[in-house]
Design an enzyme around this catalytic site. Structure first.
Site, PDB file in Angstrom:
ATOM      1  N   GLU A  77      -3.259   4.633  -2.937  1.00  0.00           N
ATOM      2  CA  GLU A  77      -3.942   5.486  -1.960  1.00  0.00           C
ATOM      3  C   GLU A  77      -3.704   6.973  -2.248  1.00  0.00           C
ATOM      4  O   GLU A  77      -2.746   7.558  -1.753  1.00  0.00           O
ATOM      5  CB  GLU A  77      -3.465   5.161  -0.537  1.00  0.00           C
ATOM      6  CG  GLU A  77      -4.152   5.997   0.532  1.00  0.00           C
ATOM      7  CD  GLU A  77      -3.626   5.733   1.935  1.00  0.00           C
ATOM      8  OE1 GLU A  77      -4.131   6.362   2.878  1.00  0.00           O
ATOM      9  OE2 GLU A  77      -2.707   4.900   2.102  1.00  0.00           O
TER      10      GLU A  77
ATOM     11  N   LYS B 210       0.851  -1.195   0.000  1.00  0.00           N
ATOM     12  CA  LYS B 210       0.000   0.000   0.000  1.00  0.00           C
ATOM     13  C   LYS B 210       0.884   1.241   0.000  1.00  0.00           C
ATOM     14  O   LYS B 210       1.758   1.395   0.842  1.00  0.00           O
ATOM     15  CB  LYS B 210      -0.914  -0.023   1.226  1.00  0.00           C
ATOM     16  CG  LYS B 210      -1.969   1.069   1.267  1.00  0.00           C
ATOM     17  CD  LYS B 210      -1.503   2.372   1.890  1.00  0.00           C
ATOM     18  CE  LYS B 210      -1.085   2.233   3.328  1.00  0.00           C
ATOM     19  NZ  LYS B 210      -0.668   3.567   3.887  1.00  0.00           N
TER      20      LYS B 210
ATOM     21  N   LYS C  92      -7.531   2.669  -2.359  1.00  0.00           N
ATOM     22  CA  LYS C  92      -7.775   3.115  -0.983  1.00  0.00           C
ATOM     23  C   LYS C  92      -7.950   4.636  -1.011  1.00  0.00           C
ATOM     24  O   LYS C  92      -6.993   5.385  -0.874  1.00  0.00           O
ATOM     25  CB  LYS C  92      -6.623   2.721  -0.049  1.00  0.00           C
ATOM     26  CG  LYS C  92      -6.871   3.181   1.401  1.00  0.00           C
ATOM     27  CD  LYS C  92      -5.822   2.678   2.372  1.00  0.00           C
ATOM     28  CE  LYS C  92      -6.096   3.219   3.782  1.00  0.00           C
ATOM     29  NZ  LYS C  92      -5.162   2.695   4.795  1.00  0.00           N
TER      30      LYS C  92
END
Length: 373
Positions: free
Chosen positions: A205, A162, A247
């Site tokens: 993200e 991530k 995200k």
């Protein structure tokens, strides 16, 4: 009439068509897609516990808990082993330190999580850097040698990564600038490409801060611009989209916005933004909390799921502060981590978050509204 003879060997020799970029084998694509689909399990979400030692240390200090590698290990172990947490979690994002730590009985955390049906992920990015001449816009560092670190993380048991690219809306300063949006989204695309080549399913993200005075309408416009730039960059880079996860921040007016909005209006804004450019090839979005309370986040997430209709994506959570700050409050004025009490509250919170991910959480009046400042 003469019958045509079928050449069976020609069919056997023909290469099977598998959609997606040619730099990945059919097996690699299948593995990435499988990980993304596991993360997008309906009713389950991600526990985000990838804070570095200094960040989590600050939270510990605020409630009178010491900060050491062993205390951090005990705390993360509770987040992975609380009774019943696996019923509400599809994945966990770890700091690299945690990836190599072990449980009390000597199991590496990735092994422990896998046994509980929770996919292990890792945070590979490093520190943010302020872009000169942009009034404070930033980019995240860490692309150099990412391929080496990604391979090491995969070998250690991680199956996804991530990368967070933080942006701030400041209408007066003209932020985020076009330069910052382009640079950050290009970085996210390059990170995703590198991770996929090393077997890690990338979570991208684009994190737009809650701070500011901007309206919900302005937030919608800017977030559409950011997300469309991201997805175009990913496609231009040749990223395998079914093997990725988004995200995003929950689209909100700025914290100090003078205009009030209902939770239903905020939910409608979020679905509208996703409808503009979020590829249907991607299985899901796991929203970050970004400074929202659990009550705010669950109300807004549940409202989104109640109105999303035939939208193809799983919409769930990937929360840290919203879930963890109430746990740490249990330690105030006491001696160290209150692990048993924290574990029970943690599972109760996850149960509420899970219901929100299914559109089944009924919030209290005002919980997800933005009150005019």
């Amino acid at each position: 009439m003469k019958k045509r003879k079928i050449q069976s060997h020609a069919l056997d020799d023909r290469r099977r068509f598998v959609p997606g970029p040619s730099f990945l084998s059919a097996a690699q694509k299948a593995a990435l897609k499988d990980t993304a689909e596991k993360v997008a399990t309906p009713g389950k979400g991600i526990t985000a516990c990838d804070e570095g030692p200094a960040t989590i240390g600050g939270r510990f200090e605020a409630v009178g808990v010491g900060n050491s590698e062993e205390i951090r290990r005990q705390y993360r172990q509770m987040l992975f082993t609380a009774d019943g947490c696996e019923n509400y979690l599809s994945a966990a994002i770890l700091d690299p330190e945690t990836l190599y730590q072990k449980s009390d009985d000597g199991k590496l955390f990735p092994e422990l999580l896998t046994e509980r049906g929770i996919v292990t992920g890792v945070k590979p990015h490093l520190k943010i850097y302020e872009l000169p001449g942009t009034n404070g816009d930033t980019v995240m560092q860490g692309l150099d040698s990412l391929n080496v670190r990604a391979k090491e993380y995969y070998d250690a048991g991680a199956r996804f990564a991530k990368w967070r690219s933080p942006l701030v809306i400041d209408i007066e300063k003209g932020c985020p600038t076009d330069l910052a949006i382009k640079a950050n989204m290009q970085d996210l695309a390059r990170y995703a490409l590198i991770c996929q080549s090393e077997g890690l399913m990338p979570i991208v993200e684009p994190d737009v801060s809650l701070s500011g005075t901007h309206t919900l309408e302005q937030a919608v416009d800017i977030n559409i611009k950011i997300q469309s730039e991201l997805f175009k960059a990913m496609i231009d880079h040749g990223v395998y989209m079914p093997g990725t996860t988004l995200k995003p921040n929950i689209i909100n007016p700025g914290k100090d916005c003078p205009v009030g909005y209902t939770v239903e209006e905020i939910a409608q804004a979020n679905i509208y933004v996703l409808e503009q450019s979020f590829p249907c090839a991607m299985p899901g979005a796991n929203f970050l909390s970004g400074g929202q309370t659990l009550e705010q986040g669950t109300a807004r997430l549940s409202a989104m799921n109640k109105i999303k209709g035939k939208a193809p994506w799983n919409l769930s959570f990937s929360w840290s502060q919203a879930i963890q700050l109430p746990l740490l409050e249990l330690c105030k004025g006491k001696d160290g981590l209150q692990l048993e009490e924290m574990g029970k509250l943690y599972v109760d919170e996850l149960k509420i978050a899970s219901a929100a991910a299914l559109g089944q959480h009924d919030w209290n009046d005002g919980d997800g509204d933005h009150v005019a400042k």
